[in-house]
Design a protein around this motif. Structure first.
Motif, PDB file in Angstrom:
ATOM      1  N   ARG A  47       1.091  -1.172   0.391  1.00 36.34           N
ATOM      2  CA  ARG A  47      -0.022   0.163  -0.125  1.00 36.34           C
ATOM      3  C   ARG A  47       0.893   0.890  -0.048  1.00 36.34           C
ATOM      4  N   VAL A  48       0.244   2.325  -1.012  1.00 38.37           N
ATOM      5  CA  VAL A  48       1.396   3.717  -0.580  1.00 38.37           C
ATOM      6  C   VAL A  48       0.416   4.495  -0.168  1.00 38.37           C
ATOM      7  N   ILE A  49       0.983   5.781   0.580  1.00 34.84           N
ATOM      8  CA  ILE A  49       0.135   6.759   0.716  1.00 34.84           C
ATOM      9  C   ILE A  49       0.726   7.688  -0.065  1.00 34.84           C
ATOM     10  N   PHE A  50       0.464   8.972  -0.673  1.00 40.07           N
ATOM     11  CA  PHE A  50       0.789   9.866  -1.262  1.00 40.07           C
ATOM     12  C   PHE A  50      -0.175  11.615  -0.517  1.00 40.07           C
ATOM     13  N   PRO A  51       1.484  11.758   0.797  1.00 35.64           N
ATOM     14  CA  PRO A  51       1.121  13.159   0.789  1.00 35.64           C
ATOM     15  C   PRO A  51       1.166  13.745  -0.138  1.00 35.64           C
ATOM     16  N   GLY A  52       0.877  15.331   0.423  1.00 33.36           N
ATOM     17  CA  GLY A  52       1.422  16.868   0.759  1.00 33.36           C
ATOM     18  C   GLY A  52       0.945  17.579   1.454  1.00 33.36           C
ATOM     19  N   VAL A  53       2.151  18.983   1.470  1.00 33.50           N
ATOM     20  CA  VAL A  53       1.320  20.378   1.579  1.00 33.50           C
ATOM     21  C   VAL A  53       2.313  21.084   0.761  1.00 33.50           C
ATOM     22  N   GLY A  54       1.741  22.701   0.859  1.00 34.72           N
ATOM     23  CA  GLY A  54       2.671  23.476   0.055  1.00 34.72           C
ATOM     24  C   GLY A  54       1.082  23.845  -1.484  1.00 34.72           C
ATOM     25  N   ALA A  55       2.505  24.111  -2.323  1.00 31.29           N
ATOM     26  CA  ALA A  55       1.736  24.501  -3.733  1.00 31.29           C
ATOM     27  C   ALA A  55       1.838  23.134  -4.392  1.00 31.29           C
ATOM     28  N   PHE A 110      -8.402  20.055   9.709  1.00 31.66           N
ATOM     29  CA  PHE A 110      -8.515  20.782   7.892  1.00 31.66           C
ATOM     30  C   PHE A 110      -7.547  21.662   7.921  1.00 31.66           C
ATOM     31  N   VAL A 111      -6.741  22.042   6.514  1.00 33.24           N
ATOM     32  CA  VAL A 111      -5.895  23.269   6.655  1.00 33.24           C
ATOM     33  C   VAL A 111      -5.358  23.008   4.990  1.00 33.24           C
ATOM     34  N   HIS A 112      -6.196  24.496   4.436  1.00 33.13           N
ATOM     35  CA  HIS A 112      -6.584  24.303   2.810  1.00 33.13           C
ATOM     36  C   HIS A 112      -7.042  25.373   2.414  1.00 33.13           C
ATOM     37  N   SER A 113      -6.474  26.645   1.054  1.00 32.92           N
ATOM     38  CA  SER A 113      -6.887  26.874   0.540  1.00 32.92           C
ATOM     39  C   SER A 113      -7.676  26.558  -0.742  1.00 32.92           C
ATOM     40  N   LEU A 160     -15.688  34.512   5.868  1.00 35.90           N
ATOM     41  CA  LEU A 160     -14.852  33.553   6.014  1.00 35.90           C
ATOM     42  C   LEU A 160     -13.438  33.456   6.235  1.00 35.90           C
ATOM     43  N   LYS A 161     -12.934  33.069   6.887  1.00 37.55           N
ATOM     44  CA  LYS A 161     -11.009  33.045   6.863  1.00 37.55           C
ATOM     45  C   LYS A 161     -10.132  31.664   5.488  1.00 37.55           C
ATOM     46  N   VAL A 162     -10.036  32.448   4.797  1.00 42.28           N
ATOM     47  CA  VAL A 162      -9.339  31.443   4.181  1.00 42.28           C
ATOM     48  C   VAL A 162      -7.526  31.400   4.258  1.00 42.28           C
ATOM     49  N   PRO A 163      -6.472  30.203   4.460  1.00 42.30           N
ATOM     50  CA  PRO A 163      -7.320  28.850   4.404  1.00 42.30           C
ATOM     51  C   PRO A 163      -8.500  28.673   5.582  1.00 42.30           C
ATOM     52  N   HIS A 164      -9.339  27.580   5.141  1.00 37.60           N
ATOM     53  CA  HIS A 164     -10.111  27.163   5.891  1.00 37.60           C
ATOM     54  C   HIS A 164      -9.093  26.119   6.967  1.00 37.60           C
ATOM     55  N   MET A 165      -9.479  26.246   7.886  1.00 40.34           N
ATOM     56  CA  MET A 165      -8.175  25.536   8.937  1.00 40.34           C
ATOM     57  C   MET A 165      -9.136  25.692  10.114  1.00 40.34           C
ATOM     58  N   GLY A 166      -8.625  24.002  10.938  1.00 37.31           N
ATOM     59  CA  GLY A 166      -9.302  23.469  11.792  1.00 37.31           C
ATOM     60  C   GLY A 166     -10.477  22.954  11.912  1.00 37.31           C
ATOM     61  N   PRO A 200      -3.697  -0.057  -2.765  1.00 36.46           N
ATOM     62  CA  PRO A 200      -4.268   0.967  -2.704  1.00 36.46           C
ATOM     63  C   PRO A 200      -3.429   1.978  -2.613  1.00 36.46           C
ATOM     64  N   LEU A 201      -4.019   2.742  -2.640  1.00 37.47           N
ATOM     65  CA  LEU A 201      -3.497   4.666  -2.820  1.00 37.47           C
ATOM     66  C   LEU A 201      -4.042   5.549  -1.701  1.00 37.47           C
ATOM     67  N   LEU A 202      -3.489   5.871  -1.221  1.00 44.07           N
ATOM     68  CA  LEU A 202      -3.855   7.180  -0.058  1.00 44.07           C
ATOM     69  C   LEU A 202      -3.953   7.773  -0.348  1.00 44.07           C
ATOM     70  N   GLY A 203      -4.154   9.317  -0.775  1.00 49.55           N
ATOM     71  CA  GLY A 203      -3.578  10.528  -1.154  1.00 49.55           C
ATOM     72  C   GLY A 203      -4.133  11.158  -0.065  1.00 49.55           C
ATOM     73  N   VAL A 204      -3.100  12.689   0.761  1.00 51.98           N
ATOM     74  CA  VAL A 204      -3.835  13.089   2.050  1.00 51.98           C
ATOM     75  C   VAL A 204      -3.246  14.601   1.370  1.00 51.98           C
ATOM     76  N   CYS A 205      -4.277  15.524   1.416  1.00 56.15           N
ATOM     77  CA  CYS A 205      -4.135  17.147   1.249  1.00 56.15           C
ATOM     78  C   CYS A 205      -4.227  17.256   0.036  1.00 56.15           C
ATOM     79  N   LEU A 206      -2.685  17.879  -0.090  1.00 55.16           N
ATOM     80  CA  LEU A 206      -1.958  18.142  -1.657  1.00 55.16           C
ATOM     81  C   LEU A 206      -1.782  17.354  -2.286  1.00 55.16           C
ATOM     82  N   GLY A 207      -1.978  15.784  -1.727  1.00 56.18           N
ATOM     83  CA  GLY A 207      -2.073  14.700  -2.166  1.00 56.18           C
ATOM     84  C   GLY A 207      -3.073  14.209  -3.193  1.00 56.18           C
ATOM     85  N   MET A 208      -4.318  15.130  -2.795  1.00 57.14           N
ATOM     86  CA  MET A 208      -5.469  14.255  -2.976  1.00 57.14           C
ATOM     87  C   MET A 208      -5.751  15.223  -4.146  1.00 57.14           C
ATOM     88  N   GLN A 209      -5.287  16.522  -4.309  1.00 58.63           N
ATOM     89  CA  GLN A 209      -5.659  17.617  -5.721  1.00 58.63           C
ATOM     90  C   GLN A 209      -4.611  17.455  -6.397  1.00 58.63           C
TER      91      GLN A 209
END
Length: 213
Positions: free
Chosen positions: A44-52, A153-156, A124-130, A77-86
């Motif tokens: 199984r593999v996780i594809f994470p990410g934060v940033g641009a 969550f932490v994302h714009s 509401l503030k952007v990024p959506h955080m909390g 199975p592959l799990l994308g997280v945050c930027l990895g989803m986008q």
């Protein structure tokens, strides 16, 4: 013993995710790696990410990990997280428009800046955080997770899949937005399971037991 690879392309909370997985799966070998061969050996593999997204896609293409992710998605199975989803979508409007991996049809859009808070009327503030509640579909990855459970969550930017069947979770932050997607061997979330306490650990537990498709 099962094995899990966490893709290291220089963007993501790699050690936090690894520690969270270790907490729920002592019998799983966990590798944080940028080595295509090591990643493709994992069950199984996780594809994470934060940033641009622009930097994300640049690094994936530079290292050849874009092709690795496509191969993983076709076979396990592959799990994308945050930027990895986008990055799994076709296109993001971030960085003046970026082509993404195209594994799930759809686009990535920035939250509007004029969304009213239903309680105060202020913007509401952007990024959506909390913390926010996720209303989810029927899928093995949601096993033993209550409907409308809260995740962190932490994302714009947010994803809009082109196929309604690919939407696996929905949130509201000024607007309704997709917080999880699922298709075949792919499951991806906008929130951070490694920061989401019991519910996040349950999602990771489910991932280690899910065989895809």
């Amino acid at each position: 013993m099962n094995s899990l690879a966490i893709i290291d392309y220089g963007m993501g909370n790699l050690h936090s995710i690894a520690k969270a997985v270790e907490h729920v799966a002592a019998d799983t070998r966990i590798h944080i790696s940028a080595d295509p061969a090591r990643i493709l050996e994992a069950d199984r593999v996780i594809f994470p990410g934060v940033g641009a997204i622009g930097h994300c896609m640049q690094e994936l293409q530079r290292t050849g990990l874009d092709a690795v992710i496509r191969e993983v998605a076709a076979s396990r199975p592959l799990l994308g997280v945050c930027l990895g989803m986008q990055a799994l979508m076709e296109h993001s409007e971030e960085n003046n428009g970026i082509g993404c991996l195209g594994l799930i049809p759809g686009r990535v859009t920035r939250f509007p800046t004029d969304m009213p808070d239903p309680l105060t009327g202020a913007s509401l503030k952007v990024p959506h955080m909390g913390w926010n509640a996720v209303h989810h579909s029927e899928h093995p990855m949601w096993r033993d997770i209550a409907q409308d459970e809260r995740f962190y969550f932490v994302h714009s930017y947010y994803v809009t899949p082109a196929r309604a069947a690919d939407q696996a979770g929905v949130c509201n932050y000024g607007i309704d937005f997709t917080s999880a997607v699922a298709h075949a061997n792919l499951f991806a979330v906008q929130f951070h399971p490694e920061k989401s306490q019991h519910a996040g650990l349950q999602l990771l537990t489910n991932f280690l037991q899910w065989n895809g498709n």
